[in-house]
Design a protein around this motif. Structure first.
Motif, mmCIF file in Angstrom:
data_model
loop_
_atom_site.group_PDB
_atom_site.id
_atom_site.type_symbol
_atom_site.label_atom_id
_atom_site.label_comp_id
_atom_site.label_asym_id
_atom_site.label_seq_id
_atom_site.Cartn_x
_atom_site.Cartn_y
_atom_site.Cartn_z
ATOM 1 N N CYS A 158 0.735 -1.254 0.008
ATOM 2 C CA CYS A 158 0.095 -0.025 -0.115
ATOM 3 C C CYS A 158 0.860 1.253 -0.109
ATOM 4 O O CYS A 158 2.141 0.900 0.087
ATOM 5 C CB CYS A 158 -0.952 -0.132 1.416
ATOM 6 S SG CYS A 158 0.018 0.267 2.645
ATOM 7 N N MET A 221 -3.384 4.018 6.061
ATOM 8 C CA MET A 221 -4.224 2.903 5.784
ATOM 9 C C MET A 221 -5.708 3.109 5.617
ATOM 10 O O MET A 221 -6.694 2.947 4.811
ATOM 11 C CB MET A 221 -4.025 1.544 6.193
ATOM 12 C CG MET A 221 -2.604 1.107 5.784
ATOM 13 S SD MET A 221 -2.178 -0.404 6.739
ATOM 14 C CE MET A 221 -3.302 -1.467 6.518
ATOM 15 N N SER A 226 -7.188 0.953 1.754
ATOM 16 C CA SER A 226 -6.526 0.030 0.743
ATOM 17 C C SER A 226 -7.449 -1.197 0.837
ATOM 18 O O SER A 226 -7.853 -1.583 1.952
ATOM 19 C CB SER A 226 -5.257 -0.227 1.302
ATOM 20 O OG SER A 226 -4.630 -1.307 0.764
#
Length: 456
Positions: A158, A221, A226
């Motif tokens: 990511c 995140m 993600s």
């Protein structure tokens, strides 16, 4: 809307199981010691309830308590549940009962050690439930994993991982000099390492991990949302089957073909392949593949407007060597205990981050918990997530905060050690303070969910 409903059903189902087990832990210990449980409810029932049975019979002096003395029901508010135990100051705040002379079947009439067991019963049963679920998972599915060194195309990372220095295609080797294995990978421990060693383009490369990366990665995140978390295995494009009448079949592609390029651009992995197809949607492209014979083939075809060519891909587990650890019924029990303890240890170790600015910002409520569940129903994922929440619920409830089980435990330990019972007024004020703090925390955590969803 369908995705929301699937996640909501999973969340409510998991909560229902965990609440029933937690409250049953209190209930069974109370019954063991002859304490009257007035009500046993799944979910809260302010103003009205969905259903109830057995109105609950008030005990009579000298009569043995039974299950018939308890009212059972289901409330309408799926935020928790309760087990109303006679003669104790709890969330019901039934102070009128406490003004009456103590009855032999009341909580306050029992020895401190019995009251202590009643209070830890819920936490104990939640942790036991997590162990049972983990044991069931081990017995049913075993442990399947692909070793990082066997994934020759490496990992897809990511953006937060990219910022740390990871590059798509890196193959994980070591953390602080110790070999990394997918069999026991723990992201928290991984990000707390000082140095990660990867294999990049055939060469060992060291990546320094800055302090505080856990929270920064977690926050990044959440913002990026993600689809695969911190990292996932890169999937090579190997044709498993072709859709009849679609572009790939018409062009002459075969099962087993491994895609190499699209219009000369590298397209060996899923993210690169789909990016090229989307870039050329509705256009004619040249696809170069490696056939099962070892020959390189080239075909010309037209990509659909949706960026598809009509192929089905070979699953990851059929591309890379997959290791499976199977457990017998007896072997699954210690494995369940091991997983339960590992999850509890990891959860406790993260508590230190809650008291930082970043940690407070990352707190989530029911939305964050619901988002943990997959968009499609999966029994495996459902039980894995339910077991983890059960561990988290057990730990959170044992914290020494008034209104939580841990608050009652704290006061009972004080009584056992000093042989002095805290005053009822003190307990009332402590309970009210604890409830206020919990409501504030609940509002803050769910407010974070709303902020992240609508604003951030």
């Amino acid at each position: 809307m369908e995705t929301f409903l699937i996640k909501a059903v999973q969340l409510i189902a998991a909560f229902g199981i965990l609440i029933l087990v937690h409250e049953f832990g209190h209930y069974i210990f109370a019954r063991m010691f002859g304490i009257w449980v007035e009500k046993f409810y799944l979910f809260f029932d302010p103003w009205f309830k969905i259903c109830s049975f057995n109105k609950g019979k008030t005990p009579v002096e000298g009569e043995k308590l039974s299950w018939r003395n308890t009212e059972y029901g289901v409330g309408w508010l799926p935020l928790g549940g309760y087990c109303k135990i006679a003669g104790m100051i709890d969330e019901s705040m039934d102070t009128e009962q406490m003004k009456q002379p103590a009855k032999p079947w009341e909580f306050r009439s029992k020895p401190a050690w019995q009251r202590l067991l009643v209070m830890i019963g819920g936490v104990l049963f939640n942790f036991i439930l997590a162990i049972i679920i983990y044991a069931g998972i081990a017995f049913t599915w075993g442990d399947q994993y692909i070793e990082y060194t066997d994934a020759t195309y490496g990992m897809q990372f990511c953006d937060a991982a990219h910022n740390l220095g990871f590059v798509d295609g890196d193959i994980l080797l070591e953390a602080d000099g110790k070999p990394l294995s997918a069999a026991d990978f723990d992201l928290l421990k991984f990000l707390e390492a000082k140095q990660i060693t990867v294999l990049r383009n055939g060469k060992r490369t060291d990546i320094a991990i800055p302090d505080g990366s856990v929270l920064k990665v977690n926050d990044a995140m959440k913002d990026a949302k993600s689809d695969f978390g911190f990292m996932t295995y890169r999937l090579p494009i190997v044709v498993a089957d072709l859709v009849a009448g679609e572009a790939a079949e018409k062009a002459g592609m075969k099962k087993g073909d491994k895609v190499l390029t699209v219009n000369g651009a590298d397209a060996q992995t899923w993210e690169k392949f789909t990016a090229e197809l989307n870039r050329n949607a509705g256009k004619k492209v040249e696809i170069t593949s490696l056939a099962t014979t070892g020959d390189t083939t080239r075909v010309d075809l037209t990509v659909s407007e949706a960026g598809k060519i009509g192929i089905m891909l070979t699953p990851l587990t059929d591309v890379y060597k997959t290791n499976t650890i199977n457990y017998t019924l007896l072997e699954s029990v210690p494995r369940g205990i091991e997983l339960g303890v590992d999850k509890l240890t990891a959860y406790v170790s993260q508590l230190k981050y809650v008291f930082t600015k970043e940690g407070a910002q990352n707190l989530g409520g029911f939305g964050a918990i619901g988002d943990m569940f997959p968009e499609q129903w999966s029994w495996y994922q459902f039980w894995v997530i339910t077991a983890f929440i059960s561990v988290a619920l057990a730990f959170m409830n044992i914290l020494p905060i008034p209104a939580l089980d841990g608050g009652h435990v704290l006061f009972l330990l004080y009584e056992i050690i000093t042989r002095r019972q805290p005053g009822e007024k003190f307990l009332e004020y402590a309970q009210m303070t604890g409830l206020f703090l919990l409501i504030a925390l609940l509002l803050y955590a769910n407010g974070n969910d709303i902020y992240r969803f609508f604003i951030k």
